[in-house]
Design a protein around this motif. Structure first.
Motif, PDB file in Angstrom:
ATOM      1  N   UNK A  33      14.178 -30.256   2.819  1.00 40.08           N
ATOM      2  CA  UNK A  33      12.943 -30.134   3.587  1.00 40.08           C
ATOM      3  C   UNK A  33      11.931 -29.285   2.841  1.00 40.08           C
ATOM      4  N   UNK A  34      12.398 -28.160   2.301  1.00 38.79           N
ATOM      5  CA  UNK A  34      11.512 -27.191   1.648  1.00 38.79           C
ATOM      6  C   UNK A  34      12.141 -26.731   0.345  1.00 38.79           C
ATOM      7  N   UNK A  35      11.312 -26.518  -0.664  1.00 38.27           N
ATOM      8  CA  UNK A  35      11.733 -25.871  -1.906  1.00 38.27           C
ATOM      9  C   UNK A  35      10.721 -24.776  -2.208  1.00 38.27           C
ATOM     10  N   UNK A  36      11.212 -23.602  -2.560  1.00 40.14           N
ATOM     11  CA  UNK A  36      10.305 -22.489  -2.825  1.00 40.14           C
ATOM     12  C   UNK A  36      10.930 -21.536  -3.824  1.00 40.14           C
ATOM     13  N   UNK A  37      10.115 -20.644  -4.341  1.00 39.64           N
ATOM     14  CA  UNK A  37      10.579 -19.593  -5.239  1.00 39.64           C
ATOM     15  C   UNK A  37      10.479 -18.256  -4.528  1.00 39.64           C
ATOM     16  N   UNK A  38      11.392 -17.352  -4.836  1.00 36.80           N
ATOM     17  CA  UNK A  38      11.388 -16.038  -4.196  1.00 36.80           C
ATOM     18  C   UNK A  38      10.501 -15.055  -4.945  1.00 36.80           C
ATOM     19  N   UNK A  39      10.558 -15.075  -6.254  1.00 34.23           N
ATOM     20  CA  UNK A  39       9.768 -14.126  -7.035  1.00 34.23           C
ATOM     21  C   UNK A  39      10.389 -12.734  -7.029  1.00 34.23           C
ATOM     22  N   UNK A  40       9.817 -11.867  -7.843  1.00 38.31           N
ATOM     23  CA  UNK A  40      10.298 -10.494  -7.915  1.00 38.31           C
ATOM     24  C   UNK A  40       9.605  -9.633  -6.862  1.00 38.31           C
ATOM     25  N   UNK A  41      10.296  -8.604  -6.333  1.00 39.77           N
ATOM     26  CA  UNK A  41       9.618  -7.678  -5.403  1.00 39.77           C
ATOM     27  C   UNK A  41       8.592  -6.841  -6.147  1.00 39.77           C
ATOM     28  N   UNK A  42       7.652  -6.258  -5.385  1.00 41.04           N
ATOM     29  CA  UNK A  42       6.691  -5.374  -6.045  1.00 41.04           C
ATOM     30  C   UNK A  42       7.369  -4.057  -6.412  1.00 41.04           C
ATOM     31  N   UNK A  43       6.640  -3.194  -7.108  1.00 44.35           N
ATOM     32  CA  UNK A  43       7.242  -1.968  -7.644  1.00 44.35           C
ATOM     33  C   UNK A  43       7.764  -1.056  -6.539  1.00 44.35           C
ATOM     34  N   UNK A  47      16.471 -28.719   8.861  1.00 46.59           N
ATOM     35  CA  UNK A  47      16.478 -29.207   7.489  1.00 46.59           C
ATOM     36  C   UNK A  47      17.284 -28.325   6.563  1.00 46.59           C
ATOM     37  N   UNK A  48      17.039 -28.503   5.268  1.00 43.77           N
ATOM     38  CA  UNK A  48      17.725 -27.736   4.230  1.00 43.77           C
ATOM     39  C   UNK A  48      16.680 -27.207   3.261  1.00 43.77           C
ATOM     40  N   UNK A  49      16.998 -26.090   2.606  1.00 42.98           N
ATOM     41  CA  UNK A  49      16.025 -25.443   1.730  1.00 42.98           C
ATOM     42  C   UNK A  49      16.622 -25.233   0.348  1.00 42.98           C
ATOM     43  N   UNK A  50      15.775 -25.383  -0.670  1.00 46.24           N
ATOM     44  CA  UNK A  50      16.173 -25.165  -2.061  1.00 46.24           C
ATOM     45  C   UNK A  50      15.387 -23.977  -2.601  1.00 46.24           C
TER      46      UNK A  50
END
Length: 301
Positions: A160-170, A30-33
């Motif tokens: 197929x999938x959509x997601x957010x990465x978010x910020x890394x922890x400190x 699939x493909x990811x967003x």
């Protein structure tokens, strides 16, 4: 795929679940967003994935003046012998990073996503097939950023999938300033032939009829609720089943379990569901509604 995941973990310092979703996407074909702000590692992650999979990689920066031919390619006229020759665009690769796809005009978005869905580019009546491994990692900025054109629902449904990465922890962010810069380079763990074999294995993972019925019941529940303007399409149900098979294979199983379906509900369906109330494209509202809708569908025994 454990070796692929271990390699990617050396360059990706965010949530490990993001790596699992990327690998599920690749195994399922699939493909990811990826929906997030600039500078959180989307390009690094895409390049790293291509490197460890041993596949070809291209990147397209989508802009407001991008033309379909800039991505797909087109025919070039040779005046010397009066013939046209098709020159392939950057879409002819194994893994394509479509960066900031929602900055492109809608015509270019549509042409690109149509080729992505059909697996081919047609020019002058001749079809040019894309790579059998063709996978898109598309990124888009939040919709309230300047000069963005949100993808229509019909086009979002192709991912197929959509997601957010978010910020890394400190701690992870501090390592970016130090030891991360001296990490060893990634090495290929797979090759194209090996990835094709894994995709074939993913398609052969067993999905019990009760779980298939469960997926259909979940999808139909989203279409029959008055709070929903646009429910999950049959393609969305198929994508959930395909992703569940890939997740089972990723975890070393030959059959899908209910936990595979439940774990992928939000990544596979949140971007497809459109509530009647609330801010459009607000994933928090969509996720809460999806949880409420699916809670009433009993898990198969």
């Amino acid at each position: 795929m454990s070796g692929v995941r271990a390699q990617l973990a050396t360059v990706w310092l965010g949530e490990s679940s993001v790596l699992d979703l990327l690998l599920v996407t690749v195994l399922a074909g699939g493909h990811v967003l990826l929906e997030d702000v600039p500078g959180v590692g989307k390009t690094t992650l895409a390049k790293g994935l291509a490197r460890v999979l041993g596949v070809a990689f291209n990147r397209v920066q989508f802009t407001s003046d991008l033309l379909p031919a800039d991505v797909l390619g087109g025919s070039v006229y040779h005046p010397g012998d009066g013939r046209f020759e098709f020159v392939a665009g950057p879409i002819f690769t194994d893994l394509l990073l479509a960066d900031e796809i929602n900055r492109a005009p809608t015509r270019s978005q549509s042409a690109f996503l149509q080729a992505m869905e059909e697996g081919q580019v047609t020019a002058d009546g001749v079809s040019h097939p894309l790579s059998p491994l063709f996978t898109v990692i598309a990124t888009q900025n939040p919709i309230d950023f300047d000069s963005t054109n949100p993808l229509p629902e019909a086009q979002l449904d192709r991912f197929l999938i959509a997601t957010r990465l978010g910020y890394p922890d400190a701690a992870a962010e501090r390592s970016l300033l130090g030891e991360y810069r001296s990490a060893p380079p990634l090495v290929p763990v797979l090759d194209p032939a090996g990835l094709l074999r894994l995709r074939e294995q993913s398609r052969e993972v067993y999905l019990h009829p009760d779980l298939a019925h469960y997926v259909v019941a979940l999808a139909r529940a989203t279409r029959e609720d008055a709070r929903v303007r646009l429910g999950i399409s049959p393609r969305g149900a198929m994508h959930l089943a395909e992703a569940a098979r890939a997740r089972a294979l990723l975890h070393g199983r030959s059959a899908v379990q209910a936990e595979d379906v439940r774990a992928l509900l939000h990544p596979v369906w949140d971007h497809r569901l459109l509530p009647r109330q609330g801010r459009e494209h607000d994933r928090r509202i969509t996720a809460a509604l999806l949880d409420d809708l699916t809670a009433g569908v009993p898990l198969p025994r």
